[in-house]
Design a protein around this motif. Sequence first.
Motif, PDB file in Angstrom:
ATOM      1  N   UNK A   1      -0.773  25.702 -27.278  1.00 36.21           N
ATOM      2  CA  UNK A   1       0.122  26.536 -26.500  1.00 36.21           C
ATOM      3  C   UNK A   1       1.249  25.630 -26.005  1.00 36.21           C
ATOM      4  N   UNK A   2       2.430  25.762 -26.620  1.00 33.21           N
ATOM      5  CA  UNK A   2       3.529  24.851 -26.301  1.00 33.21           C
ATOM      6  C   UNK A   2       3.811  24.828 -24.803  1.00 33.21           C
ATOM      7  N   UNK A   3       3.918  23.605 -24.292  1.00 32.17           N
ATOM      8  CA  UNK A   3       4.214  23.429 -22.876  1.00 32.17           C
ATOM      9  C   UNK A   3       3.052  23.691 -21.959  1.00 32.17           C
ATOM     10  N   UNK A   4       1.860  23.978 -22.520  1.00 35.43           N
ATOM     11  CA  UNK A   4       0.712  24.334 -21.693  1.00 35.43           C
ATOM     12  C   UNK A   4      -0.538  23.532 -22.030  1.00 35.43           C
ATOM     13  N   UNK A   5      -1.000  23.592 -23.300  1.00 38.53           N
ATOM     14  CA  UNK A   5      -2.245  22.898 -23.598  1.00 38.53           C
ATOM     15  C   UNK A   5      -2.389  22.629 -25.094  1.00 38.53           C
ATOM     16  N   UNK A   6      -3.195  21.610 -25.370  1.00 33.80           N
ATOM     17  CA  UNK A   6      -3.540  21.215 -26.732  1.00 33.80           C
ATOM     18  C   UNK A   6      -5.057  21.111 -26.776  1.00 33.80           C
ATOM     19  N   UNK A   7      -5.692  21.899 -27.617  1.00 28.05           N
ATOM     20  CA  UNK A   7      -7.153  21.917 -27.684  1.00 28.05           C
ATOM     21  C   UNK A   7      -7.593  21.310 -29.016  1.00 28.05           C
ATOM     22  N   UNK A   8      -8.477  20.326 -28.931  1.00 28.51           N
ATOM     23  CA  UNK A   8      -8.947  19.601 -30.106  1.00 28.51           C
ATOM     24  C   UNK A   8     -10.462  19.735 -30.236  1.00 28.51           C
ATOM     25  N   UNK A   9     -10.932  19.669 -31.478  1.00 27.67           N
ATOM     26  CA  UNK A   9     -12.358  19.744 -31.764  1.00 27.67           C
ATOM     27  C   UNK A   9     -12.759  18.546 -32.620  1.00 27.67           C
ATOM     28  N   UNK A  10     -13.922  17.962 -32.323  1.00 27.36           N
ATOM     29  CA  UNK A  10     -14.380  16.785 -33.061  1.00 27.36           C
ATOM     30  C   UNK A  10     -14.498  17.085 -34.547  1.00 27.36           C
ATOM     31  N   UNK A  11     -14.078  16.129 -35.376  1.00 30.79           N
ATOM     32  CA  UNK A  11     -14.124  16.253 -36.832  1.00 30.79           C
ATOM     33  C   UNK A  11     -15.376  15.556 -37.348  1.00 30.79           C
ATOM     34  N   UNK A  12     -16.286  16.306 -37.928  1.00 32.10           N
ATOM     35  CA  UNK A  12     -17.594  15.742 -38.286  1.00 32.10           C
ATOM     36  C   UNK A  12     -17.556  14.815 -39.497  1.00 32.10           C
ATOM     37  N   UNK A  13     -16.438  14.812 -40.250  1.00 33.76           N
ATOM     38  CA  UNK A  13     -16.335  13.918 -41.399  1.00 33.76           C
ATOM     39  C   UNK A  13     -15.431  12.715 -41.124  1.00 33.76           C
ATOM     40  N   UNK A  14     -15.160  12.477 -39.845  1.00 35.86           N
ATOM     41  CA  UNK A  14     -14.335  11.316 -39.505  1.00 35.86           C
ATOM     42  C   UNK A  14     -15.058  10.038 -39.925  1.00 35.86           C
ATOM     43  N   UNK A  15     -14.316   9.092 -40.530  1.00 31.74           N
ATOM     44  CA  UNK A  15     -14.943   7.889 -41.077  1.00 31.74           C
ATOM     45  C   UNK A  15     -15.672   7.069 -40.020  1.00 31.74           C
ATOM     46  N   UNK A  16     -15.243   7.169 -38.779  1.00 33.64           N
ATOM     47  CA  UNK A  16     -15.888   6.420 -37.711  1.00 33.64           C
ATOM     48  C   UNK A  16     -17.050   7.159 -37.068  1.00 33.64           C
ATOM     49  N   UNK A  17     -17.380   8.326 -37.601  1.00 35.79           N
ATOM     50  CA  UNK A  17     -18.435   9.146 -37.011  1.00 35.79           C
ATOM     51  C   UNK A  17     -17.848  10.171 -36.057  1.00 35.79           C
ATOM     52  N   UNK A  18     -18.446  11.320 -35.985  1.00 38.86           N
ATOM     53  CA  UNK A  18     -17.950  12.367 -35.085  1.00 38.86           C
ATOM     54  C   UNK A  18     -18.021  11.879 -33.634  1.00 38.86           C
ATOM     55  N   UNK A  19     -16.962  12.052 -32.849  1.00 37.48           N
ATOM     56  CA  UNK A  19     -16.973  11.595 -31.457  1.00 37.48           C
ATOM     57  C   UNK A  19     -18.045  12.283 -30.619  1.00 37.48           C
ATOM     58  N   UNK A  20     -18.497  11.581 -29.584  1.00 30.41           N
ATOM     59  CA  UNK A  20     -19.491  12.152 -28.673  1.00 30.41           C
ATOM     60  C   UNK A  20     -18.914  13.323 -27.889  1.00 30.41           C
ATOM     61  N   UNK A  21     -17.648  13.229 -27.532  1.00 28.98           N
ATOM     62  CA  UNK A  21     -16.975  14.333 -26.845  1.00 28.98           C
ATOM     63  C   UNK A  21     -16.508  15.317 -27.902  1.00 28.98           C
ATOM     64  N   UNK A  22     -17.063  16.506 -27.900  1.00 26.76           N
ATOM     65  CA  UNK A  22     -16.831  17.455 -28.986  1.00 26.76           C
ATOM     66  C   UNK A  22     -15.573  18.295 -28.808  1.00 26.76           C
ATOM     67  N   UNK A  23     -15.199  18.571 -27.579  1.00 25.77           N
ATOM     68  CA  UNK A  23     -14.021  19.402 -27.329  1.00 25.77           C
ATOM     69  C   UNK A  23     -13.136  18.729 -26.294  1.00 25.77           C
ATOM     70  N   UNK A  24     -11.849  18.610 -26.622  1.00 24.50           N
ATOM     71  CA  UNK A  24     -10.886  17.934 -25.741  1.00 24.50           C
ATOM     72  C   UNK A  24      -9.696  18.854 -25.512  1.00 24.50           C
ATOM     73  N   UNK A  25      -9.293  18.975 -24.258  1.00 25.32           N
ATOM     74  CA  UNK A  25      -8.088  19.734 -23.929  1.00 25.32           C
ATOM     75  C   UNK A  25      -7.117  18.841 -23.185  1.00 25.32           C
ATOM     76  N   UNK A  26      -5.933  18.670 -23.752  1.00 28.04           N
ATOM     77  CA  UNK A  26      -4.836  18.013 -23.045  1.00 28.04           C
ATOM     78  C   UNK A  26      -4.051  19.102 -22.318  1.00 28.04           C
ATOM     79  N   UNK A  27      -4.140  19.115 -20.997  1.00 27.63           N
ATOM     80  CA  UNK A  27      -3.359  20.042 -20.196  1.00 27.63           C
ATOM     81  C   UNK A  27      -1.976  19.415 -19.976  1.00 27.63           C
ATOM     82  N   UNK A  28      -0.929  20.104 -20.399  1.00 26.86           N
ATOM     83  CA  UNK A  28       0.433  19.581 -20.280  1.00 26.86           C
ATOM     84  C   UNK A  28       0.950  19.887 -18.875  1.00 26.86           C
ATOM     85  N   UNK A  29       0.986  18.849 -18.032  1.00 26.40           N
ATOM     86  CA  UNK A  29       1.390  18.997 -16.633  1.00 26.40           C
ATOM     87  C   UNK A  29       2.470  17.965 -16.312  1.00 26.40           C
ATOM     88  N   UNK A  30       3.736  18.261 -16.620  1.00 24.96           N
ATOM     89  CA  UNK A  30       4.808  17.282 -16.424  1.00 24.96           C
ATOM     90  C   UNK A  30       5.017  16.884 -14.968  1.00 24.96           C
TER      91      UNK A  30
END
Length: 512
Positions: free
Chosen positions: A202-231
Motif C-alpha cells: 500500500x503506497x505510502x502506508x505499508x509493505x507486507x513480506x512473507x518468508x520465502x521457503x526456497x531461500x538459499x540461506x534457509x527460510x527466515x524464522x520471522x515468517x511475516x514482516x510489515x514495514x509501516x511507512x511512518x515518515x
Amino acid sequence: MSAKTELSKREFVSLMLGLPAAAFLPHIAGAQSADTLNIAFMADLQSWDPTAVTFPVGQSIFKCVYDSPLHWSSDQKLQPRQIASRKWLDDANTRLEINLRDDIFFHDGSKLTTEDVKYSWLTRKKDKRLAIAGMLQDLMDVEIKSPTQAVLVYSKPSPSADFYLGFLGVYILPKAYHEKVGDEGFLAKPIGAGPYRLVDYQRGSRIVLEAFDKYWGGAPAIKSVTFQVLPESSTRVAAIESGRVDVAVQLPFREAVRLEKNPQLNVSMFPQAEIYMMQIPSYVDIYQNKDVRTALHMAIDKAALAKAFFNNLAKPLQVLATPGSSGDVPGYSFPFDRKKATETLAKAGYSKAKPLQMTLATTNGTFPNDYEIAQAIAQMWRQIGADVKIEEITIAKYMELNHAAKLPGIMLYSWANATGDPENYSGRILNPALRFSAWKEPANGERIAKLFAMKLGDERLAGYRALNKDASDNSWSIPLLQPVANMVTKKTVSIPTYSQGYVLPAEAKRTT
C-alpha cells in the motif's frame, strides 16, 4: 562557554522549542505472534526496481526482497552472498571472474543464473535513466562461462569494481520474468531472490513480506514482516512506545535517550557509516563565489550541533570522510569562526543590512534530527548576514532535483557509504560525471577519473586525502557530522544493528 565552540543558551533554547508533536498514529495491529514483525520505518520506496534508484534508506527492503550479490558487514568488510567467490584474472583489473552459488531461486521458482546477471547489469544499464547505468558505467561486457560463472569485463582499470557489487543499485533481477511482464508489470508485481517475497503493498502506508521457503540461506524464522511507512518521526516514537510495533528506527536522538528508561524496550545507538553534509549546487550562481561558500562553512559550529542534537556522540567532520576512515586527513581542521565568517561574507557584498538571499533544503524525519539541524544551521547563517529560507522536501523530490541538476539551493543530506572507502565519499559526491554530484567542477572530473583507475593502495588513498582537503578548503561541499543512528525494539525482539542502517528481518529473532 566560548562563543566559538558552543551555541549560546538563548540560541539553543530557540532551536529546541517548537519541535513537532506526535502526529496521528494510523492503525497498526497491536497483538504480535512469535513469527511476525512490525517495523516503524521512515520512508517508502521510490521504485520497486532496485536497479533504478540509489536510495540508501530503501536498502533494508531491497535486501529483503532481492538479496544482494555481495554484502557489506557492519564493520565494512565485503562478504560473499549470492556471489560465492570472485577473483581478478589480470593485473590491469579489467577482468573480474565471479562464481554464483548454485542454489539460488527467484520467488517464481526459477533458478538465478549468470544470464540474469548479464541481463540486469549489462542489458538493462543501456537505459541511462537507471541508477545501475551510473553504478556500473565502466562495465563493458559479461562473458558467460556457465550458469554459475561469468567474467565481468571493464572498459578501463577498475580495481574497486567489486565494492559496488554489495552497494546501491546493483541487484540481480529475473531476466525471463522481467522480459515477460515488462517494466510496468514488474513494478506492479516485483519478484526477487531474497529471503522474503512481497505479498501486499500500500503506497505510502505499508509493505507486507512473507518468508520465502526456497531461500538459499534457509527460510527466515520471522515468517511475516510489515514495514509501516511512518515518515513523521514522532509517529514512529508513538508506535514503539505504545507497543504497536516491534521495531522503530531513526528516532529523534532525544527520544531514543528518553526511551532507554522504558523497561519494555531496548535502545541501540551506534555510529553510522554515513556523513551529514551540505551539498552545494555549483549551478546556482551565488555559490560560484568562494567567499560565500567559505563564510557559510566557517559559520557552522559543528561541535555545538554534535552536543545539542547527539549529546556529543556524533563526531564533527573536517572532510568528506568519517573520522579514522581511509579518506580522513589527520591533523587537518576547517575553522569555526563567526567573526571571520561575517567579514568574509561582507567581502562578497552581503551583510545583515544587505542579506544573502538563499534556500536551505532539508528532509524532515528521514534522518535523525535532520530538520532541527537545518534550523540550527539557518540560525547560524542568519547571524553572519544571510536571509535563509528553509524548504522541506522528501527524499524522492531531492533525488529528482539533484539528478536533474535543479536543486534550488544548498541541501542538508546524509550520504551513506556502506564501503567506508573514499571513492564512495568524495569520489562520487564531487564527480561531475555522476548525477549524485551537486558541485560539478570539470577539473574534479579529470582528477577523480585518475583516482578511480588507480590500484588499491597507499598512493590512491593519498590522492583521495588530498582531494578531501581541497574540497574542504574550497567548500565545494560542507562536511558536518558522522551521525549516530538508533534502533528501538521490544525486549522480546533481537535484531542486529548495522552501521549502514540496515534493518534485516531475516536476521531477527523473537525471545521470551
